[in-house]
Scaffold this active site. Structure first.
Site, mmCIF file in Angstrom:
data_model
loop_
_atom_site.group_PDB
_atom_site.id
_atom_site.type_symbol
_atom_site.label_atom_id
_atom_site.label_comp_id
_atom_site.label_asym_id
_atom_site.label_seq_id
_atom_site.Cartn_x
_atom_site.Cartn_y
_atom_site.Cartn_z
ATOM 1 N N TYR A 1 2.074 -1.668 -3.434
ATOM 2 C CA TYR A 1 2.480 -2.165 -2.115
ATOM 3 C C TYR A 1 2.449 -1.034 -1.090
ATOM 4 O O TYR A 1 1.893 -1.181 0.005
ATOM 5 C CB TYR A 1 3.878 -2.772 -2.206
ATOM 6 C CG TYR A 1 4.422 -3.246 -0.872
ATOM 7 C CD1 TYR A 1 4.070 -4.500 -0.370
ATOM 8 C CD2 TYR A 1 5.278 -2.445 -0.122
ATOM 9 C CE1 TYR A 1 4.564 -4.940 0.854
ATOM 10 C CE2 TYR A 1 5.766 -2.867 1.102
ATOM 11 C CZ TYR A 1 5.411 -4.116 1.586
ATOM 12 O OH TYR A 1 5.897 -4.543 2.796
ATOM 13 N N LYS B 1 0.024 -0.744 2.231
ATOM 14 C CA LYS B 1 0.545 -0.703 3.595
ATOM 15 C C LYS B 1 0.166 0.592 4.309
ATOM 16 O O LYS B 1 -0.029 0.600 5.527
ATOM 17 C CB LYS B 1 2.055 -0.912 3.581
ATOM 18 C CG LYS B 1 2.474 -2.323 3.186
ATOM 19 C CD LYS B 1 1.910 -3.381 4.136
ATOM 20 C CE LYS B 1 2.401 -4.771 3.812
ATOM 21 N NZ LYS B 1 1.898 -5.802 4.752
#
Length: 258
Positions: free
Chosen positions: A159, A163
Protein backbone atom coordinates in the site's frame (compact mmCIF):
# COMPACT_ATOMS: atom_id res chain seq x y z
CA UNK A 1 -22.42 38.35 -12.01
CA UNK A 2 -19.94 37.96 -9.13
CA UNK A 3 -16.96 35.71 -9.71
CA UNK A 4 -17.42 32.47 -7.81
CA UNK A 5 -14.13 30.57 -7.98
CA UNK A 6 -15.39 27.60 -5.95
CA UNK A 7 -18.61 27.22 -7.93
CA UNK A 8 -18.51 24.08 -10.10
CA UNK A 9 -21.79 24.74 -11.89
CA UNK A 10 -21.56 23.58 -15.49
CA UNK A 11 -18.66 21.22 -14.84
CA UNK A 12 -18.85 17.44 -15.21
CA UNK A 13 -16.95 15.30 -12.72
CA UNK A 14 -16.14 11.60 -12.78
CA UNK A 15 -15.26 9.97 -9.47
CA UNK A 16 -13.71 6.52 -9.78
CA UNK A 17 -14.39 4.59 -6.62
CA UNK A 18 -17.09 7.13 -5.94
CA UNK A 19 -19.68 4.93 -4.26
CA UNK A 20 -18.07 4.30 -0.87
CA UNK A 21 -15.76 5.86 1.68
CA UNK A 22 -13.63 8.79 0.59
CA UNK A 23 -14.78 8.70 -3.04
CA UNK A 24 -18.45 8.78 -2.06
CA UNK A 25 -17.95 11.79 0.19
CA UNK A 26 -16.05 13.63 -2.55
CA UNK A 27 -18.67 12.78 -5.19
CA UNK A 28 -21.42 14.29 -3.06
CA UNK A 29 -19.23 17.27 -2.19
CA UNK A 30 -18.60 18.04 -5.86
CA UNK A 31 -22.34 17.80 -6.55
CA UNK A 32 -23.09 20.15 -3.66
CA UNK A 33 -20.61 22.60 -5.20
CA UNK A 34 -22.61 22.53 -8.45
CA UNK A 35 -21.01 19.87 -10.62
CA UNK A 36 -22.81 17.10 -12.45
CA UNK A 37 -21.18 13.94 -11.13
CA UNK A 38 -20.75 10.37 -12.37
CA UNK A 39 -19.76 8.17 -9.43
CA UNK A 40 -18.31 4.96 -10.86
CA UNK A 41 -17.36 1.70 -9.19
CA UNK A 42 -17.48 -2.05 -9.80
CA UNK A 43 -20.80 -2.67 -8.04
CA UNK A 44 -23.89 -1.74 -10.00
CA UNK A 45 -26.14 -1.52 -6.96
CA UNK A 46 -23.78 0.98 -5.30
CA UNK A 47 -23.56 3.02 -8.50
CA UNK A 48 -27.36 3.18 -8.61
CA UNK A 49 -27.60 4.21 -4.96
CA UNK A 50 -25.03 7.00 -5.28
CA UNK A 51 -26.60 8.25 -8.51
CA UNK A 52 -29.90 8.57 -6.68
CA UNK A 53 -28.18 10.66 -4.00
CA UNK A 54 -26.63 12.94 -6.61
CA UNK A 55 -29.98 13.44 -8.33
CA UNK A 56 -31.58 14.34 -4.99
CA UNK A 57 -29.04 17.17 -4.82
CA UNK A 58 -30.46 18.45 -8.10
CA UNK A 59 -27.54 17.48 -10.29
CA UNK A 60 -27.28 15.30 -13.38
CA UNK A 61 -25.49 11.97 -13.30
CA UNK A 62 -25.08 8.71 -15.17
CA UNK A 63 -24.96 5.14 -13.95
CA UNK A 64 -21.65 3.77 -15.20
CA UNK A 65 -19.92 0.71 -13.78
CA UNK A 66 -16.12 0.79 -14.03
CA UNK A 67 -13.21 -1.27 -12.76
CA UNK A 68 -9.74 0.32 -12.74
CA UNK A 69 -8.17 -3.06 -13.49
CA UNK A 70 -10.19 -3.27 -16.73
CA UNK A 71 -9.27 -0.71 -19.38
CA UNK A 72 -12.31 -1.46 -21.53
CA UNK A 73 -14.68 -0.81 -18.62
CA UNK A 74 -13.09 2.61 -18.10
CA UNK A 75 -13.38 3.43 -21.80
CA UNK A 76 -17.01 2.32 -21.74
CA UNK A 77 -17.71 4.53 -18.72
CA UNK A 78 -16.12 7.48 -20.50
CA UNK A 79 -18.40 6.83 -23.46
CA UNK A 80 -21.49 6.81 -21.25
CA UNK A 81 -20.47 10.07 -19.58
CA UNK A 82 -19.71 11.84 -22.86
CA UNK A 83 -22.93 10.62 -24.46
CA UNK A 84 -25.17 11.79 -21.60
CA UNK A 85 -23.27 14.73 -20.11
CA UNK A 86 -21.28 15.85 -23.20
CA UNK A 87 -17.95 16.51 -21.50
CA UNK A 88 -15.52 15.59 -18.73
CA UNK A 89 -13.90 18.39 -16.73
CA UNK A 90 -12.90 16.75 -13.45
CA UNK A 91 -11.55 13.31 -12.61
CA UNK A 92 -11.09 11.99 -9.07
CA UNK A 93 -9.25 8.69 -8.64
CA UNK A 94 -10.36 7.13 -5.35
CA UNK A 95 -10.43 3.39 -5.96
CA UNK A 96 -8.07 1.56 -3.65
CA UNK A 97 -7.25 -1.54 -1.67
CA UNK A 98 -4.85 -2.64 1.06
CA UNK A 99 -3.80 -5.64 3.11
CA UNK A 100 -1.84 -5.64 6.36
CA UNK A 101 0.80 -8.21 7.15
CA UNK A 102 4.55 -8.81 7.48
CA UNK A 103 6.34 -8.19 4.21
CA UNK A 104 8.24 -11.49 4.38
CA UNK A 105 4.90 -13.30 4.45
CA UNK A 106 3.27 -11.28 1.69
CA UNK A 107 2.27 -13.32 -1.32
CA UNK A 108 3.46 -11.76 -4.56
CA UNK A 109 -0.07 -11.99 -5.92
CA UNK A 110 -1.28 -9.70 -3.13
CA UNK A 111 1.52 -7.22 -3.87
CA UNK A 112 0.62 -7.20 -7.56
CA UNK A 113 -3.10 -6.84 -6.89
CA UNK A 114 -2.59 -3.81 -4.63
CA UNK A 115 -0.30 -2.04 -7.11
CA UNK A 116 -2.62 -2.98 -9.97
CA UNK A 117 -5.51 -1.15 -8.33
CA UNK A 118 -3.81 1.67 -6.45
CA UNK A 119 -1.19 2.71 -8.98
CA UNK A 120 -1.67 1.17 -12.41
CA UNK A 121 -5.43 1.66 -12.08
CA UNK A 122 -4.88 5.37 -11.43
CA UNK A 123 -2.71 5.58 -14.54
CA UNK A 124 -5.40 3.85 -16.62
CA UNK A 125 -8.15 6.19 -15.46
CA UNK A 126 -5.96 9.26 -15.96
CA UNK A 127 -5.14 8.24 -19.53
CA UNK A 128 -8.74 7.41 -20.40
CA UNK A 129 -10.39 10.52 -18.99
CA UNK A 130 -7.60 12.95 -19.85
CA UNK A 131 -8.40 12.50 -23.53
CA UNK A 132 -11.52 14.73 -23.57
CA UNK A 133 -9.93 17.17 -21.11
CA UNK A 134 -6.85 17.64 -23.27
CA UNK A 135 -9.04 18.02 -26.34
CA UNK A 136 -11.02 20.85 -24.74
CA UNK A 137 -7.91 22.41 -23.16
CA UNK A 138 -9.22 22.43 -19.57
CA UNK A 139 -9.38 19.85 -16.85
CA UNK A 140 -8.68 18.93 -13.28
CA UNK A 141 -7.37 15.54 -12.18
CA UNK A 142 -7.31 14.76 -8.46
CA UNK A 143 -5.63 11.56 -7.36
CA UNK A 144 -6.11 10.19 -3.87
CA UNK A 145 -2.67 9.68 -2.39
CA UNK A 146 -2.04 9.09 1.33
CA UNK A 147 0.14 10.07 4.24
CA UNK A 148 1.90 6.86 3.16
CA UNK A 149 2.98 8.78 0.06
CA UNK A 150 5.39 10.59 2.37
CA UNK A 151 6.23 8.10 5.13
CA UNK A 152 6.03 4.41 5.90
CA UNK A 153 3.13 2.71 7.67
CA UNK A 154 3.88 -0.53 9.50
CA UNK A 155 3.19 -3.81 7.66
CA UNK A 156 1.47 -2.29 4.63
CA UNK A 157 4.49 -2.17 2.32
CA UNK A 158 2.53 -2.69 -0.88
CA UNK A 159 0.00 0.00 0.00
CA UNK A 160 2.74 2.45 0.98
CA UNK A 161 4.72 1.74 -2.20
CA UNK A 162 1.62 2.18 -4.34
CA UNK A 163 0.75 5.52 -2.73
CA UNK A 164 4.31 6.77 -3.07
CA UNK A 165 3.93 5.90 -6.73
CA UNK A 166 0.68 7.87 -6.95
CA UNK A 167 2.55 10.93 -5.70
CA UNK A 168 5.27 10.54 -8.34
CA UNK A 169 2.72 9.83 -11.07
CA UNK A 170 0.76 12.93 -10.09
CA UNK A 171 3.82 15.13 -10.48
CA UNK A 172 4.81 13.49 -13.76
CA UNK A 173 1.38 14.02 -15.31
CA UNK A 174 1.27 17.59 -14.00
CA UNK A 175 4.50 18.24 -15.89
CA UNK A 176 3.09 16.79 -19.12
CA UNK A 177 -0.51 17.96 -19.05
CA UNK A 178 -0.39 21.22 -17.08
CA UNK A 179 0.88 23.20 -20.09
CA UNK A 180 -2.11 21.83 -22.03
CA UNK A 181 -4.68 23.11 -19.54
CA UNK A 182 -5.13 20.01 -17.38
CA UNK A 183 -3.93 20.50 -13.82
CA UNK A 184 -3.02 17.31 -11.98
CA UNK A 185 -2.89 17.27 -8.19
CA UNK A 186 -3.45 14.83 -5.33
CA UNK A 187 -5.01 14.78 -1.91
CA UNK A 188 -3.15 12.91 0.82
CA UNK A 189 -5.75 11.94 3.41
CA UNK A 190 -4.61 11.25 6.93
CA UNK A 191 -6.42 8.71 9.07
CA UNK A 192 -10.03 8.37 7.97
CA UNK A 193 -11.84 5.23 9.13
CA UNK A 194 -13.61 3.62 6.17
CA UNK A 195 -14.72 0.07 5.39
CA UNK A 196 -11.23 -0.42 3.92
CA UNK A 197 -9.34 0.15 7.17
CA UNK A 198 -11.66 0.51 10.16
CA UNK A 199 -10.88 -2.96 11.54
CA UNK A 200 -7.23 -2.03 12.09
CA UNK A 201 -8.01 1.42 13.53
CA UNK A 202 -10.97 1.27 15.88
CA UNK A 203 -9.99 0.16 19.38
CA UNK A 204 -6.56 -1.15 18.34
CA UNK A 205 -2.99 -0.26 19.40
CA UNK A 206 -2.41 0.96 15.84
CA UNK A 207 -5.36 3.34 16.10
CA UNK A 208 -4.18 4.54 19.50
CA UNK A 209 -0.71 5.29 18.13
CA UNK A 210 -2.18 7.29 15.28
CA UNK A 211 -4.21 9.37 17.75
CA UNK A 212 -1.11 10.25 19.77
CA UNK A 213 0.50 11.62 16.60
CA UNK A 214 -2.47 13.62 15.27
CA UNK A 215 -2.44 17.14 16.75
CA UNK A 216 -6.23 17.42 16.41
CA UNK A 217 -6.52 14.25 18.55
CA UNK A 218 -9.16 12.56 16.41
CA UNK A 219 -9.57 10.68 13.18
CA UNK A 220 -10.95 12.50 10.18
CA UNK A 221 -14.46 12.28 8.81
CA UNK A 222 -14.60 11.53 5.09
CA UNK A 223 -16.83 14.58 4.55
CA UNK A 224 -13.86 16.71 5.60
CA UNK A 225 -12.08 15.80 2.37
CA UNK A 226 -14.75 17.33 0.15
CA UNK A 227 -13.53 20.91 0.58
CA UNK A 228 -10.03 20.06 -0.62
CA UNK A 229 -11.48 18.28 -3.66
CA UNK A 230 -13.79 21.18 -4.51
CA UNK A 231 -10.87 23.60 -4.24
CA UNK A 232 -8.58 21.54 -6.50
CA UNK A 233 -11.40 21.04 -9.01
CA UNK A 234 -12.22 24.73 -9.21
CA UNK A 235 -10.94 27.90 -10.83
CA UNK A 236 -9.57 28.87 -7.42
CA UNK A 237 -6.82 26.29 -8.02
CA UNK A 238 -5.96 27.51 -11.52
CA UNK A 239 -2.28 27.90 -10.57
CA UNK A 240 -2.04 24.76 -8.44
CA UNK A 241 -0.41 21.93 -10.37
CA UNK A 242 1.63 18.93 -9.26
CA UNK A 243 0.83 19.39 -5.58
CA UNK A 244 -0.03 16.80 -2.94
CA UNK A 245 -2.40 18.43 -0.47
CA UNK A 246 -2.40 16.76 2.95
CA UNK A 247 -5.69 16.68 4.82
CA UNK A 248 -4.47 14.92 7.93
CA UNK A 249 -5.20 16.89 11.08
CA UNK A 250 -1.53 17.81 11.26
CA UNK A 251 -0.15 14.26 11.22
CA UNK A 252 2.68 14.99 8.77
CA UNK A 253 3.66 18.06 10.78
CA UNK A 254 3.80 16.07 13.99
CA UNK A 255 6.99 15.41 15.89
CA UNK A 256 6.95 15.13 19.68
CA UNK A 257 3.41 15.68 20.92
CA UNK A 258 3.91 15.53 24.70
Amino acid sequence: MAYKPLDLTGKVAVVIGGTSGIGHAIALGLAQAGADVAACSRRKEEVEKTADEIEKLGKRTVRAVADVTDLKSLEAARGVVLKSLARVDILVNSAGRTKKGPTLEMDEADWNAILETNLTGVLRACKVFAVPMLKQGWGRIINIASIATHLALFEVAAYSASKAGVGALTKSLALEWGPKGVNVNAIAPGVFPTPLNEKILNGTPRGAEFLTRIPLKRFGKVEELAGAAVFLASDAASYVNGEILAVDGGFLASGVNQ
